[in-house]
Design a protein around this motif. Structure first.
Motif, PDB file in Angstrom:
ATOM      1  N   HIS A 111      -6.536  12.965  33.931  1.00  0.00           N
ATOM      2  CA  HIS A 111      -7.388  11.806  34.211  1.00  0.00           C
ATOM      3  C   HIS A 111      -6.870  10.875  35.301  1.00  0.00           C
ATOM      4  O   HIS A 111      -7.596   9.986  35.733  1.00  0.00           O
ATOM      5  CB  HIS A 111      -7.604  10.999  32.929  1.00  0.00           C
ATOM      6  CG  HIS A 111      -8.239  11.776  31.826  1.00  0.00           C
ATOM      7  ND1 HIS A 111      -9.497  12.330  31.928  1.00  0.00           N
ATOM      8  CD2 HIS A 111      -7.789  12.123  30.613  1.00  0.00           C
ATOM      9  CE1 HIS A 111      -9.793  12.964  30.816  1.00  0.00           C
ATOM     10  NE2 HIS A 111      -8.770  12.859  29.999  1.00  0.00           N
ATOM     11  N   ARG A 125     -10.182   9.098  22.923  1.00  0.00           N
ATOM     12  CA  ARG A 125      -9.460   8.287  23.907  1.00  0.00           C
ATOM     13  C   ARG A 125     -10.260   7.022  24.235  1.00  0.00           C
ATOM     14  O   ARG A 125      -9.701   5.975  24.481  1.00  0.00           O
ATOM     15  CB  ARG A 125      -9.244   9.055  25.214  1.00  0.00           C
ATOM     16  CG  ARG A 125      -8.199  10.055  25.216  1.00  0.00           C
ATOM     17  CD  ARG A 125      -6.803   9.434  25.093  1.00  0.00           C
ATOM     18  NE  ARG A 125      -5.969  10.399  24.431  1.00  0.00           N
ATOM     19  CZ  ARG A 125      -5.537  10.310  23.185  1.00  0.00           C
ATOM     20  NH1 ARG A 125      -5.790   9.265  22.461  1.00  0.00           N
ATOM     21  NH2 ARG A 125      -4.816  11.257  22.652  1.00  0.00           N
ATOM     22  N   ALA A 126     -11.567   7.163  24.301  1.00  0.00           N
ATOM     23  CA  ALA A 126     -12.436   6.042  24.686  1.00  0.00           C
ATOM     24  C   ALA A 126     -13.125   5.507  23.438  1.00  0.00           C
ATOM     25  O   ALA A 126     -14.339   5.495  23.343  1.00  0.00           O
ATOM     26  CB  ALA A 126     -13.450   6.513  25.714  1.00  0.00           C
ATOM     27  N   TRP A 127     -12.338   5.052  22.512  1.00  0.00           N
ATOM     28  CA  TRP A 127     -12.872   4.628  21.223  1.00  0.00           C
ATOM     29  C   TRP A 127     -13.765   3.393  21.306  1.00  0.00           C
ATOM     30  O   TRP A 127     -14.508   3.107  20.393  1.00  0.00           O
ATOM     31  CB  TRP A 127     -11.739   4.402  20.224  1.00  0.00           C
ATOM     32  CG  TRP A 127     -10.658   3.507  20.742  1.00  0.00           C
ATOM     33  CD1 TRP A 127      -9.501   3.881  21.351  1.00  0.00           C
ATOM     34  CD2 TRP A 127     -10.640   2.080  20.720  1.00  0.00           C
ATOM     35  NE1 TRP A 127      -8.759   2.789  21.716  1.00  0.00           N
ATOM     36  CE2 TRP A 127      -9.431   1.667  21.335  1.00  0.00           C
ATOM     37  CE3 TRP A 127     -11.508   1.110  20.243  1.00  0.00           C
ATOM     38  CZ2 TRP A 127      -9.100   0.329  21.484  1.00  0.00           C
ATOM     39  CZ3 TRP A 127     -11.169  -0.226  20.395  1.00  0.00           C
ATOM     40  CH2 TRP A 127      -9.977  -0.597  21.007  1.00  0.00           C
ATOM     41  N   THR A 177     -17.513   6.305  27.630  1.00  0.00           N
ATOM     42  CA  THR A 177     -16.776   7.550  27.851  1.00  0.00           C
ATOM     43  C   THR A 177     -16.842   8.044  29.295  1.00  0.00           C
ATOM     44  O   THR A 177     -16.053   8.885  29.683  1.00  0.00           O
ATOM     45  CB  THR A 177     -17.295   8.667  26.919  1.00  0.00           C
ATOM     46  OG1 THR A 177     -18.685   8.863  27.164  1.00  0.00           O
ATOM     47  CG2 THR A 177     -17.055   8.314  25.458  1.00  0.00           C
ATOM     48  N   SER A 178     -17.783   7.528  30.093  1.00  0.00           N
ATOM     49  CA  SER A 178     -17.932   7.948  31.495  1.00  0.00           C
ATOM     50  C   SER A 178     -17.448   6.836  32.417  1.00  0.00           C
ATOM     51  O   SER A 178     -17.873   5.679  32.286  1.00  0.00           O
ATOM     52  CB  SER A 178     -19.400   8.244  31.811  1.00  0.00           C
ATOM     53  OG  SER A 178     -19.828   9.341  31.075  1.00  0.00           O
ATOM     54  N   GLU A 211     -14.942  11.902  32.482  1.00  0.00           N
ATOM     55  CA  GLU A 211     -15.405  11.817  31.098  1.00  0.00           C
ATOM     56  C   GLU A 211     -14.187  11.807  30.181  1.00  0.00           C
ATOM     57  O   GLU A 211     -13.411  12.756  30.177  1.00  0.00           O
ATOM     58  CB  GLU A 211     -16.288  13.019  30.753  1.00  0.00           C
ATOM     59  CG  GLU A 211     -17.567  13.111  31.558  1.00  0.00           C
ATOM     60  CD  GLU A 211     -18.600  12.066  31.167  1.00  0.00           C
ATOM     61  OE1 GLU A 211     -18.565  11.567  30.026  1.00  0.00           O
ATOM     62  OE2 GLU A 211     -19.448  11.748  32.023  1.00  0.00           O
ATOM     63  N   LEU A 212     -14.017  10.729  29.433  1.00  0.00           N
ATOM     64  CA  LEU A 212     -12.935  10.673  28.457  1.00  0.00           C
ATOM     65  C   LEU A 212     -13.465  11.150  27.105  1.00  0.00           C
ATOM     66  O   LEU A 212     -14.596  10.821  26.734  1.00  0.00           O
ATOM     67  CB  LEU A 212     -12.412   9.252  28.290  1.00  0.00           C
ATOM     68  CG  LEU A 212     -11.502   8.700  29.366  1.00  0.00           C
ATOM     69  CD1 LEU A 212     -11.073   7.284  29.006  1.00  0.00           C
ATOM     70  CD2 LEU A 212     -10.298   9.581  29.578  1.00  0.00           C
ATOM     71  N   PRO A 213     -12.658  11.890  26.359  1.00  0.00           N
ATOM     72  CA  PRO A 213     -13.087  12.261  25.014  1.00  0.00           C
ATOM     73  C   PRO A 213     -13.175  11.010  24.137  1.00  0.00           C
ATOM     74  O   PRO A 213     -12.464  10.022  24.387  1.00  0.00           O
ATOM     75  CB  PRO A 213     -11.997  13.213  24.530  1.00  0.00           C
ATOM     76  CG  PRO A 213     -10.826  12.964  25.412  1.00  0.00           C
ATOM     77  CD  PRO A 213     -11.342  12.409  26.704  1.00  0.00           C
ATOM     78  N   LEU A 214     -14.029  11.047  23.153  1.00  0.00           N
ATOM     79  CA  LEU A 214     -14.274   9.876  22.314  1.00  0.00           C
ATOM     80  C   LEU A 214     -12.997   9.386  21.632  1.00  0.00           C
ATOM     81  O   LEU A 214     -12.829   8.189  21.431  1.00  0.00           O
ATOM     82  CB  LEU A 214     -15.351  10.184  21.276  1.00  0.00           C
ATOM     83  CG  LEU A 214     -15.973   8.989  20.584  1.00  0.00           C
ATOM     84  CD1 LEU A 214     -16.481   7.967  21.592  1.00  0.00           C
ATOM     85  CD2 LEU A 214     -17.099   9.426  19.677  1.00  0.00           C
TER      86      LEU A 214
END
Length: 189
Positions: free
Chosen positions: A90, A55-57, A61-62, A50-53
């Motif tokens: 990660h 980072r995963a703009w 996010t998954s 799960e990347l924080p938002l």
């Protein structure tokens, strides 16, 4: 992680003045993010990350590490946008080394240069696949990132291009599972 004759690094351009200074500052931002060694990259090789938002703009996010395209996308995002603490959280050393021949073509020149300069003679990942299988896997994955125009130049229409990509991704996923040791077939893993 060094470049090789098969995957040559692009020749550096001559920059001078403000351009050279800007490039040096840009490279330094990536250098500061680097782990001290690849051994610091200890993320598990399975499961969902799960990347924080922030980072995963892009919205996703998954990332399921079992799915090669998602795994490649995750590593590309983290290498380019991740901060120093994001890398060990990660990334996994063995997966990074296994994917590097393809991944290096998907990240920007600066990211690629900084990583290859920092780790020029990294040892091969444990369980590293034989070169022929790795090259086949790389070529299959590249079809996903190749522009339609490149395929159209060979006379392929949209339907055929879509079918080719589907076939290549399915084959790459299957080959990745075998290369990661999930196969009992002695000819593959």
């Amino acid at each position: 992680m060094s470049s090789s004759p098969q995957y040559p690094a692009p020749a550096p351009r001559d920059f001078s003045g403000a351009d050279a200074e800007d490039l040096a500052l840009y490279r330094e931002t990536f250098r500061r993010r680097m782990p001290e060694s690849l051994e610091k990259l200890h993320r598990p090789t399975r499961g969902v990350v799960e990347l924080p938002l922030h980072r995963a703009w892009s919205g996703m996010t998954s990332y399921d590490l079992h799915k090669p395209r998602q795994r490649m996308g995750l590593y590309r995002i983290v290498l380019h946008d991740g901060l120093h603490d994001d890398l060990p959280r990660h990334l996994n050393r063995d997966l990074l080394l296994q994917m590097w021949p393809v991944l290096r073509t998907l990240v920007g020149r600066t990211v690629r240069t900084v990583w290859e300069d920092a780790f020029p003679s990294s040892p091969p990942a444990s369980g590293q696949p034989r070169d022929g299988h790795a090259e086949l896997h790389r070529r299959l994955l590249v079809t996903e990132w190749t522009d339609d125009e490149a395929f159209a130049a060979y006379g392929l229409d949209e339907t055929t291009i879509a079918a080719l990509r589907t076939w290549a991704v399915e084959w790459a996923d299957d080959l990745a599972a075998r290369l990661l040791g999930e196969s009992d077939d002695p000819d593959i893993g």
